[in-house]
Design an enzyme around this catalytic site. Structure first.
Site, PDB file in Angstrom:
ATOM      1  N   ASP A  59     -10.726   1.418  -3.604  1.00  0.00           N
ATOM      2  CA  ASP A  59     -11.287   0.955  -2.329  1.00  0.00           C
ATOM      3  C   ASP A  59     -12.800   0.847  -2.408  1.00  0.00           C
ATOM      4  O   ASP A  59     -13.440   0.419  -1.451  1.00  0.00           O
ATOM      5  CB  ASP A  59     -10.911   1.922  -1.196  1.00  0.00           C
ATOM      6  CG  ASP A  59      -9.545   1.605  -0.621  1.00  0.00           C
ATOM      7  OD1 ASP A  59      -8.988   0.553  -0.966  1.00  0.00           O
ATOM      8  OD2 ASP A  59      -9.035   2.425   0.165  1.00  0.00           O
ATOM      9  N   ASP A  81       0.819  -1.210   0.000  1.00  0.00           N
ATOM     10  CA  ASP A  81       0.000   0.000   0.000  1.00  0.00           C
ATOM     11  C   ASP A  81       0.860   1.270   0.000  1.00  0.00           C
ATOM     12  O   ASP A  81       2.071   1.208   0.267  1.00  0.00           O
ATOM     13  CB  ASP A  81      -0.910  -0.021   1.243  1.00  0.00           C
ATOM     14  CG  ASP A  81      -2.299   0.508   0.947  1.00  0.00           C
ATOM     15  OD1 ASP A  81      -2.417   1.407   0.101  1.00  0.00           O
ATOM     16  OD2 ASP A  81      -3.263   0.026   1.575  1.00  0.00           O
TER      17      ASP A  81
END
Ligand code: GLA
Length: 727
Positions: free
Chosen positions: A525, A460
């Site tokens: 997301d 990430d």
């Protein structure tokens, strides 16, 4: 193929219907003669025929659009090379040679070597046209002078035809990545820049310029992609006087900050690869070339993409062995092949305010280490994935307490408190250009991977880089980006077979630079299926489905609050590297049965979905379709999706693109969750007769030219159509 006279020698690359012609010149860099459709074998008189007249109030002679156009050529648009040496402009008068022209059509490379000894610069440009018709341009500039050379820009540009009158690019934000913007192309052009230190949620994956009215299946188009995860620029530049014999330029490269690249004597700068392609068959034609290019890369994953369960939206930071063990058992039962333990497993990481940088298993949450969890996953025959965010730190971490000066942009306070830049998700950035910091994070990650043996890292990167300055105050995005790539590469060398997913607050690091080191991207997301329809449709402009993570989320989306039924969620997540991000221990038996059916269907269709050609139809009256057709056109699968209600009572006929006109196909409507009879959410007598059990048999010509009547679906509902050639 080359013509004999040196000063006018034409160098040519031709592959897959794309033709590149460069003219070598006695002085200066080669001139762009053509980049576009294949011109056939006879181009003898092209140079003379293509020389433009001279306009009023302009240069007295026609001027060449060179490989690196600047004012020295006559180009008043954005210069492709900008540099100075101690305040003195560097405007090279190049002497160039071109090498490597292939004998005939097929993939090939041209290498341009140019120098200007007086200006103290040398340039090497590689132009590689691959078998898909994608051109990769990469420049390296070397300072051959004695003093420091400050480089401000080194862009790759190609010519644009006068027919290109519309542009398409993409923008986005968290949970709404890759949203299209279409504009007329006027004088002044279009520039998309990113100064985020990462690719960015709003990064345009591609900048396209084409014929008015281009669509998925029609129109001539040119496209550019900069394969780079730091600051970058994509541009179309169009001036009233044109660009030499062309109407304008299309280009891109790294965006350099003032003082970012200062080349000492003998030092070089290599820009990112910049990819260009051209198609006469619309956006799908552009995507087909790019997908072929992407799939031919050495770094492309070739094994079956494992169906993945990511625990993030199921448990967030609530890591509890028993709860996760139950999740793993259900995942195994329904057919999942990889389980990813997301954020929250390492030291002090109980929420997103602390712990980043401390890459050690937290004994408070995992008293027995991660082994019991990992063993359980492996015991079911599934792979193990682990979340990391190596480029970031929380100030509240052991790492920053020990090394407050390791932050990018750090200006420690008078009391010694760590500096850093404005906080973002309570994060700061670790300065990977600092050898000790790089070595530390490499050693920590290496130790964790050695101990826990994950098959996969979800890597990430949850913030933009602001004031990305190293300890000397020098702009560092360029070096930080290379350091991140190096870190990924080093870990993969030490742990062969380790796969990495590029995630960045969802889809803020999606580019072919990071994909040289990673095997999938997390597109967003947002697991809301309706939003995902659009995010995936436009991510597919560049990336084939197997590289794009697509998960079935819970009924009510955690990021939008919208409720979607399982059918649409499964239909949407089918077309990618599929997975689940939902607490499956909360599912009813019926839901688990349907998820089992969906996973089985995905596995059956995976060879098609992950190797075929992506096709899309234009949105019409609130509905659209997309599909994947096998390379030999013997098999295809399409999704018809009603996004909103339509003005029309009937959706009408859907034409199925991409099939072989003469072949007879069996066409069936399928339930994406394996339910029988087929379940659709629709009104009236929703299903047309061809949706009955055995479907219909029709030729590809009929399916593409006439089409099939679609069902009367409720909004946010869809249908899966499978098309199989008859033996
Ligand atoms: C980012 C990612 C999410 C999740 C969280 C964890 O937002 O995009 O998928 O991994 O971080 O903190």
């Amino acid at each position: 193929m080359s013509t004999p006279s040196h000063a006018h020698r034409l160098h040519r690359l031709r592959a897959a219907g794309v033709d590149l012609l460069l003219r070598e010149r006695a002085d200066g860099l080669p001139e762009w003669v053509h980049l576009g459709t294949d011109l056939g074998d006879d181009v003898v008189d092209l140079l003379r025929a293509g020389t433009p007249p001279v306009p009023n109030s302009g240069l007295d002679e026609p001027w060449p659009l060179t490989l690196l156009p600047t004012e020295a050529d006559g180009w008043s648009g954005r210069p492709a090379l900008q540099a100075h040496r101690g305040g003195q402009a560097v405007v090279p008068r190049w002497h160039a040679v071109v090498q490597g022209a292939p004998d005939g059509p097929g993939p090939g490379t041209l290498r341009v070597e140019a120098t200007d000894e007086d200006a103290g610069v040398a340039l090497v440009t590689e132009l590689h046209l691959d078998g898909a018709g994608v051109l990769r341009v990469q420049h390296t500039l070397t300072n051959t002078g004695a003093d420091v050379l400050d480089l401000a820009a080194l862009l790759a540009v190609v010519p644009l035809p006068v027919e290109a009158t519309e542009t398409l690019d993409l923008t986005g934000r968290w949970c709404r990545e890759r949203s299209p913007q279409r504009l007329p192309l006027v004088h002044g052009g279009r520039v998309r820049e990113s100064r985020r230190g990462r690719t960015g949620h709003d990064a345009t994956l591609l900048l396209l310029a084409g014929q008015a009215g281009f669509g998925f299946d029609h129109g001539e188009l040119a496209a550019v992609h900069v394969a780079w995860s730091g600051d970058h620029v994509h541009l179309v530049d169009r001036l009233p006087e044109g660009a030499g014999r062309h109407a304008g330029v299309l280009g891109g490269g790294e965006l350099l900050r003032a003082g970012e690249v200062r080349l000492g004597a003998g030092a070089s700068y290599t820009g990112p690869p910049v990819l260009f392609t051209h198609a006469v068959d619309g956006l799908d034609g552009v995507s087909a070339r790019l997908h072929d290019h992407v799939r031919a890369r050495a770094a492309h994953p070739r094994s079956d993409r494992p169906v993945t369960l990511n625990v993030w939206e199921a448990v967030y930071f609530d890591h509890d062995h028993d709860r996760l063990a139950a999740l793993v058992d259900v995942a195994a039962r329904i057919g999942v092949e990889r389980v990813v333990l997301d954020d929250g497993w390492f030291l002090g990481r109980r929420d997103d305010t602390a712990g980043l940088g401390d890459w050690e298993v937290d004994p408070q949450v995992w008293p027995g280490g991660l082994h019991p969890f990992a063993d359980r996953v492996r015991g079911h025959g599934m792979q193990v994935g682990l979340w990391v965010e190596p480029e970031m730190v929380n100030v509240d971490s052991e790492l920053v307490r020990a090394h407050p000066d390791w932050l990018l942009g750090a200006r420690p306070g008078p009391d010694g408190s760590p500096g850093g830049t404005r906080s973002w998700r309570t994060q700061q950035v670790l300065d990977l250009t600092r050898t000790e910091a790089y070595d530390h994070v490499l050693a920590r990650l290496d130790a964790v991977i050695t101990a826990e043996r994950p098959d996969y890292l979800k890597w990430d990167h949850n913030r933009d880089l602001h004031e990305a300055l190293d300890a000397d105050g020098a702009p560092a995005v360029h070096r930080q980006t290379l350091a991140a790539y190096r870190l990924m590469a080093e870990l993969q060398v030490r742990h062969p077979g380790l796969e990495i997913e590029s995630c960045s607050s969802g889809g803020a690091r999606v580019d072919l630079g990071v994909l040289e080191h990673t095997q999938r991207v997390w597109a967003s997301d947002c697991n809301d299926a309706l939003e995902r329809q659009s995010i995936q449709r436009w991510t597919a402009m560049l990336l084939p489905p197997e590289l794009v993570g697509t998960h079935v989320g819970p009924p009510r989306s955690h990021t939008t609050g919208r409720v979607a039924d399982l059918q649409l969620r499964c239909l949407t997540a089918l077309f990618g590297h599929a997975g689940i991000e939902w607490d499956v221990t909360s599912c009813t038996d019926e839901e688990l049965d349907r998820l089992t059916g969906w996973i089985a269907l995905h596995k059956r269709l995976r060879p098609l979905l992950h190797h075929g050609r992506t096709v899309r139809t234009q949105e019409h009256d609130g509905a659209w379709a997309h599909g994947v057709v096998a390379p030999d056109r013997s098999h295809a699968v399409y999704a018809f999706v009603r996004l909103t209600t339509g003005a029309d009572a009937l959706p009408g006929l859907l034409r199925l693109p991409g099939l072989d006109a003469a072949t007879r196909y069996r066409v069936r409507a399928l339930d994406v969750t394996g339910a029988t009879p087929l379940q659709v959410r629709g009104t009236g007598n929703a299903l047309p007769p061809w949706c009955d059990d055995d479907g219909v048999t029709l030729t590809g010509g009929v399916l593409a030219g006439h089409g099939l009547p679609m069902p009367v679906l409720d909004p946010e509902a869809g249908l899966l159509i499978e098309v199989t050639a008859l033996g």
